[in-house]
Design a protein around this motif. Structure first.
Motif, PDB file in Angstrom:
ATOM      1  N   PHE A 159       9.347  -3.420   1.061  1.00  0.00           N
ATOM      2  CA  PHE A 159       8.279  -4.244   0.490  1.00  0.00           C
ATOM      3  C   PHE A 159       7.229  -3.288  -0.085  1.00  0.00           C
ATOM      4  O   PHE A 159       6.180  -3.046   0.499  1.00  0.00           O
ATOM      5  CB  PHE A 159       7.690  -5.146   1.577  1.00  0.00           C
ATOM      6  N   HIS A 160       7.507  -2.745  -1.282  1.00  0.00           N
ATOM      7  CA  HIS A 160       6.692  -1.664  -1.828  1.00  0.00           C
ATOM      8  C   HIS A 160       5.446  -2.156  -2.570  1.00  0.00           C
ATOM      9  O   HIS A 160       4.420  -1.479  -2.567  1.00  0.00           O
ATOM     10  CB  HIS A 160       7.529  -0.805  -2.781  1.00  0.00           C
ATOM     11  N   ALA A 161       5.553  -3.274  -3.252  1.00  0.00           N
ATOM     12  CA  ALA A 161       4.431  -3.806  -4.054  1.00  0.00           C
ATOM     13  C   ALA A 161       3.894  -2.761  -5.023  1.00  0.00           C
ATOM     14  O   ALA A 161       2.700  -2.712  -5.312  1.00  0.00           O
ATOM     15  CB  ALA A 161       3.316  -4.322  -3.135  1.00  0.00           C
ATOM     16  N   GLN A 162       4.786  -1.911  -5.536  1.00  0.00           N
ATOM     17  CA  GLN A 162       4.336  -0.783  -6.356  1.00  0.00           C
ATOM     18  C   GLN A 162       3.742  -1.196  -7.698  1.00  0.00           C
ATOM     19  O   GLN A 162       2.965  -0.446  -8.301  1.00  0.00           O
ATOM     20  CB  GLN A 162       5.487   0.211  -6.584  1.00  0.00           C
ATOM     21  N   PHE A 163       4.060  -2.396  -8.170  1.00  0.00           N
ATOM     22  CA  PHE A 163       3.505  -2.859  -9.444  1.00  0.00           C
ATOM     23  C   PHE A 163       2.376  -3.872  -9.247  1.00  0.00           C
ATOM     24  O   PHE A 163       1.912  -4.476 -10.218  1.00  0.00           O
ATOM     25  CB  PHE A 163       4.605  -3.483 -10.309  1.00  0.00           C
ATOM     26  N   PHE A 164       1.959  -4.066  -8.026  1.00  0.00           N
ATOM     27  CA  PHE A 164       0.912  -5.044  -7.741  1.00  0.00           C
ATOM     28  C   PHE A 164      -0.407  -4.595  -8.334  1.00  0.00           C
ATOM     29  O   PHE A 164      -0.975  -3.576  -7.954  1.00  0.00           O
ATOM     30  CB  PHE A 164       0.768  -5.231  -6.232  1.00  0.00           C
ATOM     31  N   ASN A 165      -0.892  -5.366  -9.300  1.00  0.00           N
ATOM     32  CA  ASN A 165      -2.201  -5.130  -9.900  1.00  0.00           C
ATOM     33  C   ASN A 165      -3.020  -6.394  -9.689  1.00  0.00           C
ATOM     34  O   ASN A 165      -2.822  -7.397 -10.392  1.00  0.00           O
ATOM     35  CB  ASN A 165      -2.066  -4.813 -11.397  1.00  0.00           C
ATOM     36  N   PRO A 166      -3.925  -6.383  -8.740  1.00  0.00           N
ATOM     37  CA  PRO A 166      -4.670  -7.620  -8.419  1.00  0.00           C
ATOM     38  C   PRO A 166      -5.464  -8.157  -9.601  1.00  0.00           C
ATOM     39  O   PRO A 166      -5.651  -9.371  -9.712  1.00  0.00           O
ATOM     40  CB  PRO A 166      -5.575  -7.210  -7.263  1.00  0.00           C
TER      41      PRO A 166
END
Length: 513
Positions: A159-166
């Protein structure tokens, strides 16, 4: 800060059964007094700022001064307790903060470790290893795609969420026309999307993304003037303490006292959510969860006491009966106007709340269906909470984004019939095409959720007068109309209706009843 224990006292009207701090007042700019309760006893503590001379001087205060502090604390605690008591009669009487009814539309986000397998639904772990017998579909999926002995917690490392941009997420939510956002802080799997001290090594900071997902999104959402809320599951499928309490018929509360309540209080104080969307309550009564005690604190003493709203999932039998607004059940759709404020939660993906890697186009709600559902919900006095499930790498799937932006495009034109509206005396009719009514001030809105086959539309519910005016929302030109009969009703001559993929248009009617 340092702590000096001043006194300990009990009071029948101050009994609480949870371990937590309850801030009750301030003495001056540098010293404060707090109280917390342990098994019905209130502990009062003076919190000292070490760099304040006036605070330091209290260390040597006379018994009279200390007694004065104690009396102040007692008075403050008493004032707090007098507002809402930990029982449903008192809590249910709390008025719902007005912002919630005015908002009408929110975005729901189901995101967690379950997003990594991305198969079936967010209940993946339960269907694979919880229910008996296990769902063979999930068993086969694991045996065909993962090595023998692979455990569910191992998904957390992926569960990396490496592209998560809030900021990107918040821009999409703002563009959708939503006024509030609700993120899963913790689902039934127990994994928290923030650094919960009560969920060591099973949270998004200790493992997986190594980020405070709840906090990062909170900042971005609030920077766009949207209200921020958090979903929290009361129960956890496989938590050892919960399983012990369950085995004991919920006569013990080890899970509640050691895990659930400390985590809930921490979450509220840290993130100040204006919506607490409770879930996972149905296996035990509200007395096991200590729900009324928590809600009394939330409404009396929490940092969001004046603005927070809650739903109705606080214990077996509470749904559609107790709490702030009512959810009643997932995708609840009443057939008539409810007497209590309610919310419909539904998902763009009709088969899951969480992300599915194998979802198909025909399993997603079309934009026109979403708009019709939204309009129906608002006409019946409800709020509409529309869910999307992000990918484990932190992206909102493009088809979900397209749906959300489509909702926003429709609301850009027709929002005056939705936001801050009230149900009208008649909610719907279907004389020419399906029509849903809302009202605001002196204007009644008739929302057509299908294009009329001719250039006229007949509305039988409104009662007109000589000064009645009709207009197409988004077009300032008054429309021609004629009465149907002396008792009411009118036929409206429509202009060429503009194209919209939402397949819904709004007529405004002034001076009708």
């Amino acid at each position: 800060m340092t702590e000096i224990k001043l006194a300990q006292f009990s009071g029948k009207d101050l009994k609480r059964r949870c371990f937590t701090e309850l801030p009750v007042g301030h003495l001056d700019s540098c010293c404060s007094v707090s109280g917390h309760t342990v098994r019905g006893t209130v502990n009062v503590t003076l919190l000292q700022h070490p760099h304040s001379s006036s605070c330091r001087s209290l260390r040597g205060s006379s018994p009279v001064i200390m007694l004065t502090v104690f009396v102040v604390v007692v008075a403050l605690v008493s004032q707090t307790a007098a507002r809402y008591t930990p029982d449903w009669t008192s809590l249910d009487a709390r008025p719902l903060p007005s912002w919630y009814d005015e908002a009408k539309l929110g975005i729901f986000i189901h995101w967690g470790v379950f997003s990594v397998p991305g198969f079936g639904s967010e209940w993946f772990w339960w269907h694979w290893q919880g229910q008996q017998p296990p769902d063979q579909k999930y068993v086969n999926y694991m045996s065909q795609n993962y090595p023998p002995g692979f455990t569910y917690p191992e998904f957390a490392r992926q569960f990396h969420a490496q592209f998560f941009n809030p900021d990107d997420w918040a821009d999409i939510f703002k563009a959708s026309g939503a006024k509030y956002v609700v993120l899963t802080a913790k689902h039934h799997e127990g994994f928290t999307n923030w650094e919960s001290p009560n969920s060591w090594n099973w949270n998004s900071v200790d493992t997986g993304p190594h980020r405070d997902l709840v906090g990062d999104l909170a900042e971005a959402v609030r920077n766009r003037s949207l209200h921020y809320g958090l979903y929290n599951s009361l129960y956890e499928w496989f938590h050892p303490l919960y399983l012990i309490d369950k085995k004991n018929g919920f006569k013990t509360q080890e899970f509640v006292l050691q895990k659930l309540l400390p985590e809930l209080y921490n979450m509220v104080v840290r993130y100040r959510p204006e919506v607490i969307w409770s879930d996972g309550d149905w296996e035990a009564p509200d007395t096991y969860w200590n729900s009324t005690e928590f809600l009394a604190w939330l409404y009396n003493d929490s940092p969001v006491k004046d603005t927070v709203v809650t739903n109705d999932r606080w214990g077996a039998g509470c749904a559609c009966k107790h709490g702030g607004y009512y959810n009643c059940e997932d995708k609840y759709t009443p057939g008539q106007l409810p007497t209590h404020k309610w919310e419909k939660c539904t998902s763009v993906d009709t088969l899951s709340w969480g992300y599915r890697r194998n979802m198909k186009m025909n399993e997603l709600l079309p934009l026109a269906a979403i708009i019709e559902d939204l309009v129906r919900t608002v006409a019946f006095g409800g709020n509409y909470l529309l869910n999307v499930g992000p990918t484990p790498d932190g992206m909102i799937p493009p088809l979900f984004e397209e749906r959300l932006r489509g909702v926003g495009d429709w609301l850009e034109v027709n929002g005056q019939a939705i936001y801050s509206s009230k149900p009208w005396r008649v909610q719907s009719e279907n004389t020419t095409v399906p029509v849903w009514y809302t009202s605001k001030g002196l204007t009644v809105y008739a929302i057509l959720t299908a294009k009329p086959p001719m250039s006229t539309v007949k509305l039988l519910a409104p009662k007109t007068s000589s000064i009645t005016q009709v207009f197409l929302v988004g077009n300032p030109t008054p429309l021609s109309w004629a009465p149907v009969n002396p008792g009411g009703g009118l036929v409206v001559l429509l202009p060429e209706l503009p194209y919209t993929p939402a397949q819904a248009w709004t007529l405004g009617l002034d001076f009708v009843h």
